[in-house]
Scaffold this active site. Structure first.
Site, PDB file in Angstrom:
ATOM      1  N   ASP A  21       0.825  -1.206   0.000  1.00  0.00           N
ATOM      2  CA  ASP A  21       0.000   0.000   0.000  1.00  0.00           C
ATOM      3  C   ASP A  21       0.862   1.261   0.000  1.00  0.00           C
ATOM      4  OD1 ASP A  21      -2.361   1.377  -0.056  1.00  0.00           O
ATOM      5  OD2 ASP A  21      -2.750   1.231   2.091  1.00  0.00           O
ATOM      6  N   GLY A  22       0.317   2.319  -0.569  1.00  0.00           N
ATOM      7  CA  GLY A  22       0.980   3.625  -0.511  1.00  0.00           C
ATOM      8  C   GLY A  22       1.549   4.114  -1.831  1.00  0.00           C
ATOM      9  N   ASN A  23       1.253   3.412  -2.923  1.00  0.00           N
ATOM     10  CA  ASN A  23       1.789   3.834  -4.233  1.00  0.00           C
ATOM     11  C   ASN A  23       1.290   5.226  -4.625  1.00  0.00           C
ATOM     12  OD1 ASN A  23       2.838   1.306  -4.323  1.00  0.00           O
ATOM     13  ND2 ASN A  23       1.522   0.529  -5.949  1.00  0.00           N
ATOM     14  N   GLY A  24       0.012   5.472  -4.379  1.00  0.00           N
ATOM     15  CA  GLY A  24      -0.593   6.755  -4.758  1.00  0.00           C
ATOM     16  C   GLY A  24       0.028   7.907  -3.986  1.00  0.00           C
ATOM     17  N   TRP A  26       2.934   7.943  -2.556  1.00  0.00           N
ATOM     18  CA  TRP A  26       4.342   8.072  -2.957  1.00  0.00           C
ATOM     19  C   TRP A  26       4.436   8.922  -4.222  1.00  0.00           C
ATOM     20  CZ3 TRP A  26       7.462   6.846  -7.127  1.00  0.00           C
ATOM     21  CH2 TRP A  26       8.837   6.833  -6.881  1.00  0.00           C
ATOM     22  N   ARG A  34      -0.782   9.004  -9.966  1.00  0.00           N
ATOM     23  CA  ARG A  34      -0.791   7.775  -9.165  1.00  0.00           C
ATOM     24  C   ARG A  34      -0.105   6.596  -9.861  1.00  0.00           C
ATOM     25  NH1 ARG A  34      -4.072   7.498  -4.928  1.00  0.00           N
ATOM     26  NH2 ARG A  34      -4.333   5.277  -5.224  1.00  0.00           N
ATOM     27  N   SER A  66      -7.584  -5.383  -5.364  1.00  0.00           N
ATOM     28  CA  SER A  66      -8.716  -5.920  -4.597  1.00  0.00           C
ATOM     29  C   SER A  66     -10.023  -5.788  -5.374  1.00  0.00           C
ATOM     30  CB  SER A  66      -8.842  -5.177  -3.262  1.00  0.00           C
ATOM     31  OG  SER A  66      -9.355  -3.878  -3.476  1.00  0.00           O
ATOM     32  N   GLU A  68     -12.520  -4.306  -4.389  1.00  0.00           N
ATOM     33  CA  GLU A  68     -12.939  -2.904  -4.201  1.00  0.00           C
ATOM     34  C   GLU A  68     -12.173  -1.953  -5.124  1.00  0.00           C
ATOM     35  OE1 GLU A  68     -12.194  -5.058  -1.666  1.00  0.00           O
ATOM     36  OE2 GLU A  68     -14.297  -5.371  -1.098  1.00  0.00           O
ATOM     37  N   ASN A  69     -10.980  -2.361  -5.544  1.00  0.00           N
ATOM     38  CA  ASN A  69     -10.177  -1.487  -6.409  1.00  0.00           C
ATOM     39  C   ASN A  69     -10.809  -1.270  -7.793  1.00  0.00           C
ATOM     40  OD1 ASN A  69      -6.941  -2.638  -5.119  1.00  0.00           O
ATOM     41  ND2 ASN A  69      -8.220  -0.918  -4.462  1.00  0.00           N
ATOM     42  N   ARG A 195      -5.102  -1.637   8.693  1.00  0.00           N
ATOM     43  CA  ARG A 195      -6.333  -2.347   8.311  1.00  0.00           C
ATOM     44  C   ARG A 195      -5.966  -3.614   7.572  1.00  0.00           C
ATOM     45  NH1 ARG A 195      -7.723   2.661   6.754  1.00  0.00           N
ATOM     46  NH2 ARG A 195      -7.084   2.425   4.582  1.00  0.00           N
TER      47      ARG A 195
HETATM   48  C1  IPE Z   1      -5.620  -2.707  -0.267  1.00  0.00           C
HETATM   49  O1  IPE Z   1      -5.212  -1.394  -0.413  1.00  0.00           O
HETATM   50  C2  IPE Z   1      -5.595  -3.421  -1.579  1.00  0.00           C
HETATM   51  C3  IPE Z   1      -4.279  -3.604  -2.209  1.00  0.00           C
HETATM   52  C4  IPE Z   1      -3.124  -3.286  -1.691  1.00  0.00           C
HETATM   53  C5  IPE Z   1      -4.311  -4.208  -3.510  1.00  0.00           C
HETATM   54  P1  IPE Z   1      -6.254  -0.201  -0.631  1.00  0.00           P
HETATM   55  O2  IPE Z   1      -5.494   1.050  -0.588  1.00  0.00           O
HETATM   56  O3  IPE Z   1      -7.073  -0.468  -1.838  1.00  0.00           O
HETATM   57  O4  IPE Z   1      -7.191  -0.379   0.654  1.00  0.00           O
HETATM   58  P2  IPE Z   1      -7.988   0.680   1.503  1.00  0.00           P
HETATM   59  O5  IPE Z   1      -8.913   1.362   0.544  1.00  0.00           O
HETATM   60  O6  IPE Z   1      -6.978   1.615   2.079  1.00  0.00           O
HETATM   61  O7  IPE Z   1      -8.672  -0.117   2.563  1.00  0.00           O
HETATM   62  C1  IPE Z   2      -1.585   0.200  -3.332  1.00  0.00           C
HETATM   63  O1  IPE Z   2      -1.355   1.584  -3.374  1.00  0.00           O
HETATM   64  C2  IPE Z   2      -1.669  -0.396  -4.711  1.00  0.00           C
HETATM   65  C3  IPE Z   2      -3.028  -0.810  -5.115  1.00  0.00           C
HETATM   66  C4  IPE Z   2      -4.082  -0.792  -4.369  1.00  0.00           C
HETATM   67  C5  IPE Z   2      -3.157  -1.263  -6.480  1.00  0.00           C
HETATM   68  P1  IPE Z   2      -2.547   2.623  -3.416  1.00  0.00           P
HETATM   69  O2  IPE Z   2      -2.898   2.853  -4.849  1.00  0.00           O
HETATM   70  O3  IPE Z   2      -3.669   2.152  -2.557  1.00  0.00           O
HETATM   71  O4  IPE Z   2      -1.865   3.911  -2.815  1.00  0.00           O
HETATM   72  P2  IPE Z   2      -2.461   4.918  -1.739  1.00  0.00           P
HETATM   73  O5  IPE Z   2      -2.969   4.106  -0.595  1.00  0.00           O
HETATM   74  O6  IPE Z   2      -3.544   5.688  -2.416  1.00  0.00           O
HETATM   75  O7  IPE Z   2      -1.298   5.786  -1.365  1.00  0.00           O
HETATM   76 MG    MG Z   3      -4.113   2.426  -0.594  1.00  0.00          MG
END
Ligand code: IPE
Ligand code: IPE
Ligand code: MG
Length: 220
Positions: A21-24, A26, A34, A66, A68-69, A195
């Site tokens: 998590d955290g790519n966005g 970053w 993103r 996920s 939800e993604n 979470r």
């Molecule tokens: C969880 O991260 C899913 C993946 C890492 C693929 P999200 O960023 O989608 O989850 P929430 O929305 O913070 O719960």
């Molecule tokens: C996790 O990073 C990667 C995926 C869910 C695909 P996010 O895209 O959720 O990055 P944040 O949480 O918005 O920083």
């Molecule tokens: Mg995330």
């Protein structure tokens, strides 16, 4: 003494699961879109897979996308799917070179056709590798998986190949996408979120949970 030398190899987990998590965030820190964060996250994936293979961790499950993604902006979903297709096809040779088997869990049929086909091809090409199994959780969520398992079990009861009193924990285990895999002993989530986000709810019952503030692209 290097970090690797400090690790007690006799206490190594057999299975590690990671919520990457955290790519966005970053990408935002770099003033970029993103998808730039997702692209840079691939390096951390490579590092994590190589470290597990080197140490002798048998299974590494990565939460890559996920259920939800799918609700994210279409532009981001399309870019993520393209990145997935590209990465899988580019990395298959390295997986074979390093004797790593690829598997996937989730509602794989919901992936775009090119993505699904690339994935199946890589799974087939790496199926005899024995060093470490890399499991990608794609279009995965635990509630989807459990719902699926309940439907399959209900069908067996309806056609009388299973009776309710014979349902055990093992019945559930064998109807999950992770059937046959050891349970993760360690679950790591990056980016400071505490979470589980619908990841391996049944399988993580006894796992140690480790949360780090590092964003995924910085986690290598
Ligand atoms: C969880 O991260 C899913 C993946 C890492 C693929 P999200 O960023 O989608 O989850 P929430 O929305 O913070 O719960
Ligand atoms: C996790 O990073 C990667 C995926 C869910 C695909 P996010 O895209 O959720 O990055 P944040 O949480 O918005 O920083
Ligand atoms: Mg995330």
């Amino acid at each position: 003494m290097s970090l690797k030398e400090k690790i007690n190899l006799s206490k190594l987990p057999q299975h590690i699961a990671i919520i990457m998590d955290g790519n966005g965030r970053w990408a935002k820190q770099q003033g970029e879109q993103r998808i730039f964060g997702h692209e840079n996250g691939v390096k951390s994936v490579r590092e994590a897979v190589e470290a597990c293979a080197e140490l002798g961790v048998n299974y590494l499950t990565l939460y890559a996308f996920s259920t939800e993604n799918w609700n994210r902006p279409q532009e981001e979903v399309i870019a993520l799917m393209q990145l997935l297709v590209h990465t899988i096809s580019a990395e298959t040779a390295t997986l074979n070179k390093n004797n790593i088997r690829l598997q996937a869990i989730g509602d794989l049929k919901s992936l775009p056709a090119d993505c699904y086909n690339e994935l199946q091809e890589a799974i087939e090409k790496t199926k005899d590798n024995t060093r470490t199994t890399l499991v990608l959780a794609l279009s995965y969520s635990s509630r989807w998986e459990l719902l699926n398992a309940v439907q399959q079990i209900a069908e067996k009861i309806q056609n009388k190949t299973l009776s309710p009193q014979n349902i055990t924990e093992n019945t559930i285990n064998t109807h999950l996408c992770t059937a046959g895999m050891p349970e993760p002993e360690l679950m790591i989530r990056t980016s400071g979120e505490h979470r589980i986000s619908n990841f391996l709810l049944w399988q993580l019952a006894y796992a140690e949970l480790y949360f780090t503030d590092k964003l995924w692209p910085d986690s290598n």
